[in-house]
Motif scaffolding. Structure first.
Motif, PDB file in Angstrom:
ATOM      1  N   ALA A 192      -4.896   7.087   4.937  1.00 41.66           N
ATOM      2  CA  ALA A 192      -6.370   7.079   4.900  1.00 41.66           C
ATOM      3  C   ALA A 192      -6.922   5.950   5.760  1.00 41.66           C
ATOM      4  O   ALA A 192      -7.916   6.139   6.477  1.00 41.66           O
ATOM      5  CB  ALA A 192      -6.852   6.938   3.461  1.00 41.66           C
ATOM      6  N   ALA A 193      -6.289   4.783   5.726  1.00 44.05           N
ATOM      7  CA  ALA A 193      -6.738   3.659   6.544  1.00 44.05           C
ATOM      8  C   ALA A 193      -6.575   3.972   8.030  1.00 44.05           C
ATOM      9  O   ALA A 193      -7.469   3.692   8.837  1.00 44.05           O
ATOM     10  CB  ALA A 193      -5.970   2.397   6.173  1.00 44.05           C
ATOM     11  N   CYS A 194      -5.453   4.577   8.398  1.00 44.37           N
ATOM     12  CA  CYS A 194      -5.217   4.941   9.803  1.00 44.37           C
ATOM     13  C   CYS A 194      -6.247   5.957  10.286  1.00 44.37           C
ATOM     14  O   CYS A 194      -6.761   5.857  11.405  1.00 44.37           O
ATOM     15  CB  CYS A 194      -3.816   5.496   9.994  1.00 44.37           C
ATOM     16  N   GLU A 195      -6.566   6.936   9.445  1.00 44.81           N
ATOM     17  CA  GLU A 195      -7.571   7.935   9.812  1.00 44.81           C
ATOM     18  C   GLU A 195      -8.945   7.302   9.970  1.00 44.81           C
ATOM     19  O   GLU A 195      -9.698   7.644  10.891  1.00 44.81           O
ATOM     20  CB  GLU A 195      -7.612   9.044   8.772  1.00 44.81           C
ATOM     21  N   ALA A 209       0.841  -1.189   0.000  1.00 42.56           N
ATOM     22  CA  ALA A 209       0.000   0.000   0.000  1.00 42.56           C
ATOM     23  C   ALA A 209       0.879   1.242   0.000  1.00 42.56           C
ATOM     24  O   ALA A 209       1.896   1.294   0.684  1.00 42.56           O
ATOM     25  CB  ALA A 209      -0.893  -0.009   1.231  1.00 42.56           C
ATOM     26  N   ASP A 210       0.484   2.235  -0.766  1.00 36.99           N
ATOM     27  CA  ASP A 210       1.258   3.469  -0.781  1.00 36.99           C
ATOM     28  C   ASP A 210       0.944   4.275   0.482  1.00 36.99           C
ATOM     29  O   ASP A 210       0.029   3.963   1.242  1.00 36.99           O
ATOM     30  CB  ASP A 210       0.989   4.272  -2.052  1.00 36.99           C
ATOM     31  N   GLN A 211       1.715   5.314   0.716  1.00 34.94           N
ATOM     32  CA  GLN A 211       1.588   6.098   1.949  1.00 34.94           C
ATOM     33  C   GLN A 211       0.216   6.749   2.083  1.00 34.94           C
ATOM     34  O   GLN A 211      -0.333   6.839   3.181  1.00 34.94           O
ATOM     35  CB  GLN A 211       2.675   7.161   2.001  1.00 34.94           C
ATOM     36  N   GLU A 212      -0.347   7.168   0.982  1.00 37.43           N
ATOM     37  CA  GLU A 212      -1.655   7.819   1.025  1.00 37.43           C
ATOM     38  C   GLU A 212      -2.731   6.843   1.498  1.00 37.43           C
ATOM     39  O   GLU A 212      -3.575   7.190   2.330  1.00 37.43           O
ATOM     40  CB  GLU A 212      -2.003   8.370  -0.359  1.00 37.43           C
ATOM     41  N   ARG A 213      -2.694   5.612   0.981  1.00 36.05           N
ATOM     42  CA  ARG A 213      -3.678   4.608   1.400  1.00 36.05           C
ATOM     43  C   ARG A 213      -3.474   4.232   2.860  1.00 36.05           C
ATOM     44  O   ARG A 213      -4.437   4.032   3.596  1.00 36.05           O
ATOM     45  CB  ARG A 213      -3.588   3.372   0.513  1.00 36.05           C
ATOM     46  N   VAL A 214      -2.237   4.113   3.295  1.00 36.18           N
ATOM     47  CA  VAL A 214      -1.958   3.779   4.696  1.00 36.18           C
ATOM     48  C   VAL A 214      -2.487   4.888   5.604  1.00 36.18           C
ATOM     49  O   VAL A 214      -3.132   4.617   6.628  1.00 36.18           O
ATOM     50  CB  VAL A 214      -0.449   3.550   4.918  1.00 36.18           C
TER      51      VAL A 214
END
Length: 195
Positions: free
Chosen positions: A129-132, A122-127
């Protein structure tokens, strides 16, 4: 050969009859039933990739029911039938995605031969968004310890039975908590609190 009354008793209706029945049932839906149908579509569309909205899912289910490609069996409530059609549409989408992934990974005519298909990280943006999203869900259920325990168990891959036994929940308590969670998530999604 079966006569028409026997076919009707068995719940077998031709495509034209089913489409006409769907059309009548759709026209007879109340505003509350339409909201329920929308909520069902939102729940089903949660895991679908970006670009496929709940309204697309609901419209596809209605189109299949109206064109007769999905026939409404007698004795099945209309909303239950449409929920099943939406589930089938989602399952068909994911089957198509798996076939496309295998085609990309192994080429035409290639088989997986039991090998795992590599998944890109997963790219940083997806990670992020998932954390948020996870943080928003935990904030939403901060006052409900049972819901947090269920969420934690599901995140760890535990079955419903394992979660119930681990936390001493009866089946009624577990299912009541899941309904509370589902309703809270729908309300939060509609108000924009949860992505």
């Amino acid at each position: 050969m079966m006569d028409l009354s026997t076919l009707e008793r068995c719940g077998v209706v031709d495509a034209a009859g089913s489409a006409a029945a769907v059309s009548r049932a759709l026209a007879a839906l109340s505003a509350i039933d339409l909201l329920r149908l929308q909520a069902l579509a939102r729940l089903r569309a949660r895991g679908l990739p970006h670009g496929i909205d709940w309204s697309d899912l609901m419209n596809e289910a209605l189109a299949r029911a109206l064109d007769g490609s999905r026939q409404w069996p007698q004795g099945v409530p209309f909303l239950v039938f449409l929920a099943g059609v939406m589930r089938s549409v989602c399952d068909e989408f994911w089957r198509r995605r798996r076939r496309e992934a295998a085609l990309i990974a192994f080429g035409p005519g290639g088989e997986a031969d039991g090998r795992d298909v590599p998944c890109p990280a997963a790219d940083q943006e997806r990670v992020m968004a998932a954390c948020e999203a996870v943080a928003a869900i935990y904030r939403l259920f901060a006052g409900d310890q049972v819901a947090l325990r269920i969420i934690s168990g599901l995140a760890n891959g535990q079955s419903a039975e394992d979660i119930r036994v681990l936390h001493g929940l009866s089946p009624v308590e577990y299912h009541s908590a899941r309904r509370r969670m589902r309703r809270a998530l729908l309300r939060a999604e509609l108000s924009g609190l949860v992505p």
